[in-house]
Design a protein around this motif. Structure first.
Motif, PDB file in Angstrom:
ATOM      1  N   ALA A 124      71.639 -25.477  13.759  1.00 34.12           N
ATOM      2  CA  ALA A 124      71.254 -24.179  13.198  1.00 34.12           C
ATOM      3  C   ALA A 124      70.096 -23.645  14.026  1.00 34.12           C
ATOM      4  O   ALA A 124      69.060 -24.304  14.158  1.00 34.12           O
ATOM      5  N   LEU A 125      70.260 -22.477  14.616  1.00 33.98           N
ATOM      6  CA  LEU A 125      69.251 -21.917  15.500  1.00 33.98           C
ATOM      7  C   LEU A 125      67.908 -21.781  14.781  1.00 33.98           C
ATOM      8  O   LEU A 125      67.793 -21.061  13.789  1.00 33.98           O
ATOM      9  N   ALA A 126      66.892 -22.459  15.300  1.00 36.83           N
ATOM     10  CA  ALA A 126      65.580 -22.407  14.669  1.00 36.83           C
ATOM     11  C   ALA A 126      64.980 -21.008  14.722  1.00 36.83           C
ATOM     12  O   ALA A 126      64.187 -20.634  13.853  1.00 36.83           O
ATOM     13  N   LYS A 127      65.343 -20.237  15.733  1.00 32.99           N
ATOM     14  CA  LYS A 127      64.791 -18.888  15.872  1.00 32.99           C
ATOM     15  C   LYS A 127      65.172 -17.991  14.705  1.00 32.99           C
ATOM     16  O   LYS A 127      64.428 -17.068  14.356  1.00 32.99           O
ATOM     17  N   PHE A 128      66.314 -18.264  14.074  1.00 29.83           N
ATOM     18  CA  PHE A 128      66.801 -17.383  13.017  1.00 29.83           C
ATOM     19  C   PHE A 128      66.931 -18.069  11.657  1.00 29.83           C
ATOM     20  O   PHE A 128      67.350 -17.433  10.698  1.00 29.83           O
ATOM     21  N   THR A 129      66.599 -19.354  11.571  1.00 27.23           N
ATOM     22  CA  THR A 129      66.711 -20.074  10.306  1.00 27.23           C
ATOM     23  C   THR A 129      65.383 -20.019   9.569  1.00 27.23           C
ATOM     24  O   THR A 129      64.322 -20.258  10.158  1.00 27.23           O
ATOM     25  N   ARG A 130      65.445 -19.708   8.280  1.00 30.13           N
ATOM     26  CA  ARG A 130      64.235 -19.584   7.470  1.00 30.13           C
ATOM     27  C   ARG A 130      64.333 -20.502   6.250  1.00 30.13           C
ATOM     28  O   ARG A 130      65.398 -20.625   5.627  1.00 30.13           O
ATOM     29  N   VAL A 131      63.205 -21.113   5.921  1.00 27.34           N
ATOM     30  CA  VAL A 131      63.123 -22.005   4.770  1.00 27.34           C
ATOM     31  C   VAL A 131      62.974 -21.159   3.512  1.00 27.34           C
ATOM     32  O   VAL A 131      62.122 -20.264   3.448  1.00 27.34           O
ATOM     33  N   GLY A 132      63.786 -21.444   2.518  1.00 26.32           N
ATOM     34  CA  GLY A 132      63.736 -20.682   1.288  1.00 26.32           C
ATOM     35  C   GLY A 132      62.521 -21.022   0.444  1.00 26.32           C
ATOM     36  O   GLY A 132      61.952 -22.114   0.534  1.00 26.32           O
ATOM     37  N   GLY A 136      65.304 -26.594  -1.273  1.00 25.90           N
ATOM     38  CA  GLY A 136      66.701 -26.830  -0.968  1.00 25.90           C
ATOM     39  C   GLY A 136      67.442 -25.614  -0.451  1.00 25.90           C
ATOM     40  O   GLY A 136      68.586 -25.743   0.007  1.00 25.90           O
ATOM     41  N   ARG A 137      66.844 -24.442  -0.499  1.00 26.02           N
ATOM     42  CA  ARG A 137      67.516 -23.228  -0.038  1.00 26.02           C
ATOM     43  C   ARG A 137      67.032 -22.857   1.362  1.00 26.02           C
ATOM     44  O   ARG A 137      65.880 -23.084   1.721  1.00 26.02           O
ATOM     45  N   ALA A 138      67.924 -22.300   2.157  1.00 23.99           N
ATOM     46  CA  ALA A 138      67.607 -21.851   3.511  1.00 23.99           C
ATOM     47  C   ALA A 138      68.500 -20.670   3.852  1.00 23.99           C
ATOM     48  O   ALA A 138      69.601 -20.520   3.297  1.00 23.99           O
ATOM     49  N   PHE A 139      68.031 -19.841   4.792  1.00 27.75           N
ATOM     50  CA  PHE A 139      68.742 -18.612   5.130  1.00 27.75           C
ATOM     51  C   PHE A 139      68.834 -18.479   6.648  1.00 27.75           C
ATOM     52  O   PHE A 139      67.945 -18.906   7.389  1.00 27.75           O
ATOM     53  N   TYR A 140      69.936 -17.847   7.067  1.00 29.97           N
ATOM     54  CA  TYR A 140      70.124 -17.497   8.470  1.00 29.97           C
ATOM     55  C   TYR A 140      69.849 -16.009   8.609  1.00 29.97           C
ATOM     56  O   TYR A 140      70.583 -15.172   8.079  1.00 29.97           O
ATOM     57  N   VAL A 141      68.766 -15.654   9.328  1.00 27.67           N
ATOM     58  CA  VAL A 141      68.295 -14.272   9.388  1.00 27.67           C
ATOM     59  C   VAL A 141      68.236 -13.836  10.851  1.00 27.67           C
ATOM     60  O   VAL A 141      67.185 -13.914  11.502  1.00 27.67           O
ATOM     61  N   PRO A 142      69.362 -13.352  11.398  1.00 28.13           N
ATOM     62  CA  PRO A 142      69.354 -12.945  12.813  1.00 28.13           C
ATOM     63  C   PRO A 142      68.634 -11.640  13.077  1.00 28.13           C
ATOM     64  O   PRO A 142      68.299 -11.338  14.217  1.00 28.13           O
ATOM     65  N   GLY A 143      68.418 -10.825  12.053  1.00 22.66           N
ATOM     66  CA  GLY A 143      67.655  -9.610  12.239  1.00 22.66           C
ATOM     67  C   GLY A 143      68.492  -8.357  12.373  1.00 22.66           C
ATOM     68  O   GLY A 143      68.158  -7.316  11.808  1.00 22.66           O
ATOM     69  N   ASN A 144      69.602  -8.413  13.096  1.00 25.71           N
ATOM     70  CA  ASN A 144      70.420  -7.227  13.302  1.00 25.71           C
ATOM     71  C   ASN A 144      71.611  -7.149  12.345  1.00 25.71           C
ATOM     72  O   ASN A 144      72.317  -6.152  12.329  1.00 25.71           O
ATOM     73  N   VAL A 145      71.834  -8.192  11.561  1.00 26.55           N
ATOM     74  CA  VAL A 145      72.910  -8.205  10.569  1.00 26.55           C
ATOM     75  C   VAL A 145      72.337  -8.763   9.277  1.00 26.55           C
ATOM     76  O   VAL A 145      71.282  -9.411   9.274  1.00 26.55           O
ATOM     77  N   PRO A 146      72.998  -8.536   8.166  1.00 24.19           N
ATOM     78  CA  PRO A 146      72.486  -9.082   6.898  1.00 24.19           C
ATOM     79  C   PRO A 146      72.374 -10.607   6.945  1.00 24.19           C
ATOM     80  O   PRO A 146      73.147 -11.295   7.611  1.00 24.19           O
ATOM     81  N   GLU A 147      71.382 -11.117   6.222  1.00 25.52           N
ATOM     82  CA  GLU A 147      71.141 -12.560   6.229  1.00 25.52           C
ATOM     83  C   GLU A 147      72.274 -13.296   5.516  1.00 25.52           C
ATOM     84  O   GLU A 147      72.996 -12.726   4.689  1.00 25.52           O
ATOM     85  N   THR A 148      72.385 -14.583   5.842  1.00 25.84           N
ATOM     86  CA  THR A 148      73.386 -15.449   5.227  1.00 25.84           C
ATOM     87  C   THR A 148      72.676 -16.688   4.685  1.00 25.84           C
ATOM     88  O   THR A 148      71.866 -17.295   5.394  1.00 25.84           O
ATOM     89  N   GLU A 149      72.981 -17.059   3.457  1.00 27.26           N
ATOM     90  CA  GLU A 149      72.362 -18.237   2.876  1.00 27.26           C
ATOM     91  C   GLU A 149      73.212 -19.462   3.157  1.00 27.26           C
ATOM     92  O   GLU A 149      74.442 -19.453   3.010  1.00 27.26           O
ATOM     93  N   PHE A 150      72.561 -20.531   3.571  1.00 26.03           N
ATOM     94  CA  PHE A 150      73.244 -21.792   3.778  1.00 26.03           C
ATOM     95  C   PHE A 150      73.569 -22.420   2.417  1.00 26.03           C
ATOM     96  O   PHE A 150      72.987 -22.067   1.392  1.00 26.03           O
ATOM     97  N   ARG A 151      74.481 -23.353   2.444  1.00 27.30           N
ATOM     98  CA  ARG A 151      74.796 -24.090   1.233  1.00 27.30           C
ATOM     99  C   ARG A 151      73.556 -24.828   0.756  1.00 27.30           C
ATOM    100  O   ARG A 151      72.886 -25.502   1.547  1.00 27.30           O
ATOM    101  N   PRO A 152      73.168 -24.707  -0.476  1.00 27.87           N
ATOM    102  CA  PRO A 152      71.948 -25.370  -0.965  1.00 27.87           C
ATOM    103  C   PRO A 152      71.970 -26.868  -0.670  1.00 27.87           C
ATOM    104  O   PRO A 152      72.955 -27.562  -0.923  1.00 27.87           O
ATOM    105  N   GLY A 153      70.868 -27.358  -0.137  1.00 28.12           N
ATOM    106  CA  GLY A 153      70.737 -28.769   0.166  1.00 28.12           C
ATOM    107  C   GLY A 153      71.403 -29.227   1.444  1.00 28.12           C
ATOM    108  O   GLY A 153      71.432 -30.436   1.712  1.00 28.12           O
ATOM    109  N   SER A 154      71.919 -28.296   2.244  1.00 24.50           N
ATOM    110  CA  SER A 154      72.649 -28.683   3.451  1.00 24.50           C
ATOM    111  C   SER A 154      71.797 -28.687   4.715  1.00 24.50           C
ATOM    112  O   SER A 154      72.236 -29.191   5.745  1.00 24.50           O
ATOM    113  N   ILE A 155      70.606 -28.126   4.673  1.00 25.74           N
ATOM    114  CA  ILE A 155      69.778 -27.992   5.878  1.00 25.74           C
ATOM    115  C   ILE A 155      68.833 -29.187   6.000  1.00 25.74           C
ATOM    116  O   ILE A 155      68.145 -29.569   5.058  1.00 25.74           O
TER     117      ILE A 155
END
Length: 339
Positions: A124-132, A136-155
């Protein structure tokens, strides 16, 4: 605008002012890289933002050859010792290690099978991954598209410790980042200096008497000697000219005295000290009359003091996922890392 007399023409020195002009316009050299802005992690109610601009750290990765080469050396040594497992491939491990060295933290996403066990680990790209904000929650936030939440507890996260917060890691080389930026600024300044052609510049100071039109010819010849195709010679013939009627005052010595080599060497030493990499392992040529010592001995000490501790930190991934996803080729390395 006041009309100035022709170059070399006779003027009334009691009334005529001395005129001067400057060369070029000031240009900012990466003055917007405000990277060292340490603060507690800000959050928007859903995820935390890193304390340092990850975009700035990513751009600074190649800011100087010694800065990037030191991290690439560590990455190559770690990848060389890694043994692929059914859960973690060598390519995924390499990406994880590079994120860890550049940003101070890295992420892996667990892929589960139908029974809930770990199927594999993806990067998971560290540049765009954010800790919730919620555990247990985490998000993929590339900036130019809406964010995507990872499966809880998977990161799975690994990070270098920070004294100000415990959500994201901070790279160990941060104290030398200003030196790396200064190294780049000196190189860019010298490139602009040579491309501009001012290093071949001088002041042509004329007080003698010249024939009509000669000053215009000299001005045109000087204009053509600057920029691409510089280092041209200029011939001046002044019949019946007086001694010292024309002087050439070099100004290129100003650029030669800007301590370019001193800046480059001092900033290089700061960067290598922050990365703790022996100079002989980066192909640096020792100064005349000195030597760096045996590179094999330097490699052994570097492996023991720097690479081995990173290997032990990476074994924390196994504790988080519950399987032996991280393993190493050499049995001695495994024994040392596990001890």
């Amino acid at each position: 605008m006041k009309q100035l007399p022709p170059f070399g023409a006779a003027v009334d020195r009691d009334t005529a002012p001395v005129t001067a002009f400057t060369f070029g316009e000031p240009e900012p050299v990466h003055n917007r890289r405000e990277l060292i802005d340490m603060a507690e992690c800000w959050h928007n109610g859903r995820w935390y933002e890193p304390p340092i601009s990850v975009d700035g750290l990513a751009r600074a990765f190649r800011v100087s050859p010694h800065h990037s080469s030191a991290m690439i050396l560590k990455r190559n040594l770690l990848v060389g010792a890694f043994k692929p497992t059914p859960w973690l491939s060598r390519a995924t491990f390499e990406r994880l290690v590079q994120d860890y060295l550049v940003f101070g933290f890295g992420f892996l996403e667990q892929r589960f099978n139908l029974l809930g066990g770990v199927l594999r680990l993806d990067h998971a790209l560290a540049k765009f991954t954010r800790v919730g904000v919620q555990p247990g929650r985490a998000f993929y936030v590339p900036g130019n598209v809406p964010e995507t939440e990872f499966r809880p507890g998977s990161i799975v996260q690994i990070m270098q410790p920070d004294v100000n917060q415990e959500i994201y890691g901070v790279p160990e080389y941060l104290s030398a980042l200003q030196s790396a930026l200064l190294n780049e600024a000196a190189t860019l300044f010298r490139r602009r200096y040579y491309l501009n052609g001012s290093h071949a510049g001088f002041i042509l100071y004329a007080t003698g008497t010249f024939a009509e039109g000669d000053t215009d010819k000299m001005r045109e010849a000087l204009r053509q000697s600057k920029g691409p195709g510089n280092f041209k010679n200029l011939f001046v013939h002044a019949p019946d000219g007086k001694e010292h009627g024309m002087k050439i005052l070099p100004i290129a010595e100003v650029g030669a005295k800007d301590e370019f080599l001193g800046i480059k060497n001092a900033t290089r030493d700061d960067v290598l000290a922050a990365h703790r990499v022996p100079p002989q392992l980066l192909g640096i040529v020792p100064a005349q009359g000195s030597a760096f010592g045996n590179p094999k001995d330097a490699t052994s000490m570097f492996w023991l003091l720097e690479i081995l501790p990173i290997l032990k930190r990476l074994l924390e991934i196994n504790d988080q996922v519950g399987v032996e996803a991280v393993a190493f080729e050499d049995d001695d390395v495994v024994a040392l890392a596990s001890s």
